[in-house]
Structures are given as C-alpha cells and as structure tokens.
Design an enzyme around this catalytic site. Structure first.
Site, PDB file in Angstrom:
ATOM      1  N   LEU A 158      11.311 -20.662  -5.040  1.00  0.00           N
ATOM      2  CA  LEU A 158      10.254 -19.835  -4.448  1.00  0.00           C
ATOM      3  C   LEU A 158       8.941 -19.945  -5.235  1.00  0.00           C
ATOM      4  O   LEU A 158       8.958 -19.926  -6.463  1.00  0.00           O
ATOM      5  CB  LEU A 158      10.719 -18.365  -4.463  1.00  0.00           C
ATOM      6  CG  LEU A 158       9.710 -17.333  -3.964  1.00  0.00           C
ATOM      7  CD1 LEU A 158       9.647 -17.340  -2.438  1.00  0.00           C
ATOM      8  CD2 LEU A 158      10.061 -15.927  -4.459  1.00  0.00           C
ATOM      9  N   HIS A 205       2.703   3.320  -9.077  1.00  0.00           N
ATOM     10  CA  HIS A 205       2.589   1.865  -9.325  1.00  0.00           C
ATOM     11  C   HIS A 205       3.854   1.340 -10.024  1.00  0.00           C
ATOM     12  O   HIS A 205       4.311   0.240  -9.736  1.00  0.00           O
ATOM     13  CB  HIS A 205       1.350   1.555 -10.171  1.00  0.00           C
ATOM     14  CG  HIS A 205       0.059   1.875  -9.469  1.00  0.00           C
ATOM     15  ND1 HIS A 205      -0.184   1.540  -8.160  1.00  0.00           N
ATOM     16  CD2 HIS A 205      -1.065   2.517  -9.896  1.00  0.00           C
ATOM     17  CE1 HIS A 205      -1.396   1.952  -7.808  1.00  0.00           C
ATOM     18  NE2 HIS A 205      -1.952   2.554  -8.848  1.00  0.00           N
ATOM     19  N   ASP A 207       0.834  -1.208   0.000  1.00  0.00           N
ATOM     20  CA  ASP A 207       0.000   0.000   0.000  1.00  0.00           C
ATOM     21  C   ASP A 207       0.870   1.259   0.000  1.00  0.00           C
ATOM     22  O   ASP A 207       1.952   1.264   0.592  1.00  0.00           O
ATOM     23  CB  ASP A 207      -0.908  -0.031   1.243  1.00  0.00           C
ATOM     24  CG  ASP A 207      -2.053   0.955   1.122  1.00  0.00           C
ATOM     25  OD1 ASP A 207      -2.303   1.458   0.009  1.00  0.00           O
ATOM     26  OD2 ASP A 207      -2.703   1.226   2.143  1.00  0.00           O
TER      27      ASP A 207
END
Ligand code: FPP
Length: 250
Positions: free
Chosen positions: A138, A44, A27
């Site tokens: 991962l 962004h 956020d």
C-alpha cells in the site's frame, strides 16, 4: 504485528470492481471530543486510532493507495495550542508507527508544502519516506499542509520553469503535461473520496485528482469511523456505474 494480507471478505468481492485508490477527509475530531466534554486534542488522538484502523482495512482490501487529509493549508488558522498538539501527534506517529508501516511493506508519502513544519519534523518526514521508499504494498499518502489549489499552483510553476528553460513551449502545455506535475500523478487515479463528519464539501482537498472520483459522505465522526462504515463506502462505490463522461449503459 504484521497486518493480515488477506481479508476473508475480499473473496466475496470481485476484485476488479474494488477501488484502487481511496482518499479520506477525516472530519469530526473536535465534535467527537466536545460531546465527551474533552479537549479537541483528545478527539485528534482518537482520530489517530481511526487512522490505524483505516490503514489496516486498506491493506486487507489490497488498495494500491490510501490518501488521508491530516492537515490542510487552512488549518494554521486554528489556535496555537491545537496546532502544537497536532504537530506533536504527527511527530509521535512518525516515530512510533514507521517501523510497523515498514514491516507491512507500506510506502509512506507526505503530500503538501512541508517547508512550514519544524526542521525536526521535516527531517523525520524525509527519513520515514526514504526508509519505506522501496516498499511495494500500500502507498499511504498523508496530506499535511496540503491544499488542492496549492497543488495546482506548484504544478503550474513547474511548467512555467520548463517553458523558461526552453524545455517546453506554451502550446505543448496540455492536460498530460500538467498532470505530470501534480501530486500523486504516478499512482492509480483516486476512485473514491470519503468524507466523515456530516459536511458535503471537498474543502480544498484533492481538486485535480478527483475529477472522476465517486464521493461518499457520512455523518459518522472520524474517531468513530470503522470497518463497517468503510465497507459500506466500498460497497456503495462498487454499485455505482462509472462512466467517465460516456453515456449511460441502459
Ligand atoms: C478534522 O477534525 C481533523 C483534523 C484537522 C486533523 C486530523 C488528524 C488526525 C486524524 C490525527 C492524526 C493523523 C495522522 C495521520 C498522524 P476537526 O478538528 O475539524 O473536527 P470538527 O469539525 O468536529 O471541529
């Protein structure tokens, strides 16, 4: 570039205390951009660089899984222009980063209801997931058009179908049965949730999966998130006593 598989700092940690699965609510992109007098999409884009750093960190620290909240079910309420830019950013990220992820043995998964995305983006998602599906490093989960309530509802629908087909009786519905229908049930449980940007809430991110997760909140805006803060979150996690409902050890 192949990400280094071992971080020197790792040796200072007892690896059995490290989180195996970390989830992040990213956020603060909009505020980061506004403070610089830029458009939200610039925030962004800067956030995407922070995503790359976080993935790098997760590989170095040998987490099993990293789950990132990239687009919530509620984010469709944003202006069309911002949504379009975000979709372009996702497409760009898939096209340009997938080879790097693959070379680094990372398995990419998208969690959420992807049916609302364009046909092209959906195809791109399937292609990327397929390409990396046999990787054993991962697992990188990107939550896109995801909501924790949606996740539980889609799980309940699966169970209802099984009851309808006579595979299951209503009495056989228990935690285990529902758990098997919830996103990421096959992965290590989420140990740690990090939220950047100063808010102290979960915002319909993983609800079922974080029942016993530790929570770490920071005022740092997502584009500024770096290894120092990530390490602080991991250190805080490692100092906490996890009881899973048991009594304290003192
Ligand atoms: C929240 O900040 C962030 C988002 C809704 C989008 C997250 C997207 C990225 C980090 C970039 C792309 C990521 C991938 C995986 C391709 P906000 O806009 O709510 O910020 P604000 O609270 O300051 O307004």
């Amino acid at each position: 570039m192949i990400l280094s598989q071992r971080n020197q700092d790792l040796s200072t940690f007892s690896s059995n205390l490290l989180p195996r699965h970390v989830a992040i609510i990213m956020d603060g992109n909009g505020r980061w951009a506004r403070r610089r007098g830029k458009l939200r999409i610039v925030g962004h884009q800067a956030g995407f660089n922070a995503v790359r750093r976080a993935v790098h960190f997760a590989v170095n620290y040998r987490f099993d899984a990293l789950t990132l909240y990239a687009f919530s079910s509620e984010n469709w309420k944003r202006p069309d222009k911002e949504i379009d830019s975000l979709m372009q950013l996702f497409s760009h990220a898939l096209n340009n980063e997938i080879d790097v992820l693959h070379k680094n043995n990372i398995k990419l998964r998208i969690i959420g209801d992807i049916n609302r995305f364009s046909g092209e983006l959906q195809k791109n998602i399937h292609r990327s997931e397929k390409l990396t599906s046999n990787n054993s490093g991962l697992t990188l989960n990107i939550a896109a058009n995801y909501g924790g309530r949606w996740d539980i509802i889609q799980g309940v629908k699966q169970l209802a179908t099984q009851v309808q087909q006579g595979i299951l009786t209503p009495n056989q519905i228990d935690e285990d049965a529902l758990c098997k229908c919830i996103c990421m049930h096959e992965l290590a449980p989420v140990d740690l949730v990090i939220r950047t940007g100063g808010e102290h809430r979960i915002s319909n991110f993983l609800l079922w999966q974080i029942a016993y997760a530790e929570l770490f909140f920071t005022d740092v805006l997502w584009p500024d998130f770096n290894d120092v803060i990530f390490k602080r979150a991991v250190n805080t996690f490692m100092k906490r006593e996890r009881r899973f409902g048991n009594s304290a050890s003192i």
